[in-house]
Design an enzyme around this catalytic site. Structure first.
Site, PDB file in Angstrom:
ATOM      1  N   ASP A 189      46.017  39.466  41.914  1.00 26.19           N
ATOM      2  CA  ASP A 189      45.991  38.253  41.084  1.00 26.19           C
ATOM      3  C   ASP A 189      44.718  37.438  41.268  1.00 26.19           C
ATOM      4  O   ASP A 189      43.979  37.215  40.311  1.00 26.19           O
ATOM      5  CB  ASP A 189      47.218  37.377  41.344  1.00 26.19           C
ATOM      6  CG  ASP A 189      47.350  36.287  40.296  1.00 26.19           C
ATOM      7  OD1 ASP A 189      47.147  36.592  39.105  1.00 26.19           O
ATOM      8  OD2 ASP A 189      47.628  35.141  40.663  1.00 26.19           O
TER       9      ASP A 189
ATOM     10  N   HIS B  57      40.040  36.350  38.557  1.00 24.18           N
ATOM     11  CA  HIS B  57      41.359  36.923  38.286  1.00 24.18           C
ATOM     12  C   HIS B  57      41.237  38.439  38.259  1.00 24.18           C
ATOM     13  O   HIS B  57      40.483  38.992  37.458  1.00 24.18           O
ATOM     14  CB  HIS B  57      41.891  36.409  36.948  1.00 24.18           C
ATOM     15  CG  HIS B  57      43.235  36.940  36.579  1.00 24.18           C
ATOM     16  ND1 HIS B  57      44.367  36.702  37.324  1.00 24.18           N
ATOM     17  CD2 HIS B  57      43.633  37.725  35.544  1.00 24.18           C
ATOM     18  CE1 HIS B  57      45.403  37.296  36.761  1.00 24.18           C
ATOM     19  NE2 HIS B  57      44.979  37.923  35.682  1.00 24.18           N
TER      20      HIS B  57
ATOM     21  N   ARG C  76      31.408  57.959  26.344  1.00 23.86           N
ATOM     22  CA  ARG C  76      32.078  59.226  26.626  1.00 23.86           C
ATOM     23  C   ARG C  76      31.257  60.122  27.553  1.00 23.86           C
ATOM     24  O   ARG C  76      31.747  61.147  28.011  1.00 23.86           O
ATOM     25  CB  ARG C  76      32.368  59.972  25.316  1.00 23.86           C
ATOM     26  CG  ARG C  76      33.271  59.170  24.393  1.00 23.86           C
ATOM     27  CD  ARG C  76      33.591  59.933  23.129  1.00 23.86           C
ATOM     28  NE  ARG C  76      34.363  61.139  23.387  1.00 23.86           N
ATOM     29  CZ  ARG C  76      34.805  61.950  22.425  1.00 23.86           C
ATOM     30  NH1 ARG C  76      34.551  61.671  21.149  1.00 23.86           N
ATOM     31  NH2 ARG C  76      35.489  63.030  22.725  1.00 23.86           N
TER      32      ARG C  76
ATOM     33  N   LYS D  87      47.311  45.569  35.574  1.00 18.52           N
ATOM     34  CA  LYS D  87      46.472  45.653  36.779  1.00 18.52           C
ATOM     35  C   LYS D  87      47.318  45.867  38.036  1.00 18.52           C
ATOM     36  O   LYS D  87      47.026  46.740  38.852  1.00 18.52           O
ATOM     37  CB  LYS D  87      45.630  44.373  36.928  1.00 18.52           C
ATOM     38  CG  LYS D  87      44.691  44.092  35.778  1.00 18.52           C
ATOM     39  CD  LYS D  87      43.841  42.865  36.034  1.00 18.52           C
ATOM     40  CE  LYS D  87      44.645  41.583  36.136  1.00 18.52           C
ATOM     41  NZ  LYS D  87      45.340  41.237  34.894  1.00 18.52           N
TER      42      LYS D  87
END
Length: 311
Positions: A178, A139, A244, A160
């Protein structure tokens, strides 16, 4: 076990059928490997891979031509009687009628191509490797961003498809929305594509299904793309530590192959399309040998050393 119809092989590789009487409708190929039966034509069948596509090149063809007709028929009949899927003659070499009669007798399709043996072998192996590669469906959304295949993953409804739509508007190309079918074509390469039924479509909640190819043109879509980078979208969690600096890569695994993966926290106001673009360019830069995080680390270390020396 995956299989490819022989008729598709004939069509895609432009093979000329020498035995149209043979029924190919139920014949399939199950392995991407091929075989040149030089030893087999001399009578050695100890380790014969009969399930493979059989290629007759110049050497094998010349050997058969040097035999008298009775020996040639006997050698080729023994070869065809081993339940092989098909035989392909390269370099425009057409076998004699006695050979084609045997192919019809044993219902083994025979083909000919104009290409040289070496070139055709590399072409058919590459094509079969792609068609018969192990595959898994996941997916997500796959987009070609600056030539890098970016697979966007995350829970349903996280954004998405909306991120993919913004990327398309910025000139990038949609591969699949999808459901992404991922094939492992080599130890280092994963290729993604869309199921035939949903190709070029995107589902947008509140609007419905849109046809990207129709709305944005053929330059906005692509059928296949290697997967170079994975972006995992997730809800922002203030208690979670997010990377980070990016000094060390994280990976996700598909079918035994590892792909670089970044977890991207979602908060209001973040422009996902620009972040995905930047991630794709940064990933390409790393592949070319430059890592911004490592460069910053070197500068910091050099600055600390300089301060110690100045004391």
């Amino acid at each position: 076990m995956k299989a490819i119809e022989l008729t598709k092989l004939v069509e895609e590789l432009d093979l000329r059928n020498l035995t149209p009487e043979v029924d190919m409708s139920e014949l399939v190929i199950t392995t991407p490997e091929i075989n040149r039966p030089a030893l087999q034509l001399t009578g050695y069948y100890e380790h014969f891979a009969n399930e493979r596509v059989q290629i007759i090149g110049y050497v094998e063809f010349s050997y058969l031509q040097h035999l008298d007709e009775e020996e040639r028929v006997r050698a080729f009949e023994d070869f065809l009687g081993r339940d092989i899927p098909c035989v392909i003659f390269t370099t425009s070499m057409i076998p004699g009628p006695e050979i084609l009669d045997l192919c019809n007798k044993y219902q083994v399709p025979a083909f000919v191509v104009d290409k040289s043996t070496s070139f055709f072998m590399s072409e058919i192996i590459r094509w079969l490797n792609v068609q018969l590669a192990p595959m898994v469906s996941i997916h997500g959304v796959l987009v070609d961003v600056f030539g890098e295949g970016v697979l966007i993953m995350g829970e349903s409804g996280i954004g998405k498809s909306e991120a993919a739509l913004e990327l398309i508007k910025r000139g990038h190309r949609l591969v699949s929305d999808d459901v992404v079918e991922i094939s492992r074509v080599s130890d280092v390469t994963l290729v993604g594509t869309a199921p035939d039924i949903t190709r070029h479509f995107i589902e947008l909640r509140g609007i419905g299904i849109i046809d990207v190819k129709t709305l944005f043109g053929v330059e906005s879509v692509k059928n296949t793309q290697s997967i170079d980078l994975v972006i995992k979208l997730e809800e922002w969690n203030k208690d979670k530590e997010y990377d980070r600096l990016g000094l060390e890569e994280e990976y996700i695994e598909f079918l035994g192959n590892k792909v670089v993966c970044h977890s991207l926290p979602i908060r209001p106001g973040r422009n996902l399309a620009i972040i995905v673009e930047t991630a794709a360019v940064n990933h390409r830069q790393k592949k070319m040998g430059y890592n911004a995080a490592q460069e910053l680390y070197k500068r910091v270390q050099a600055n600390l050393i300089k301060k110690r020396e100045d004391r």
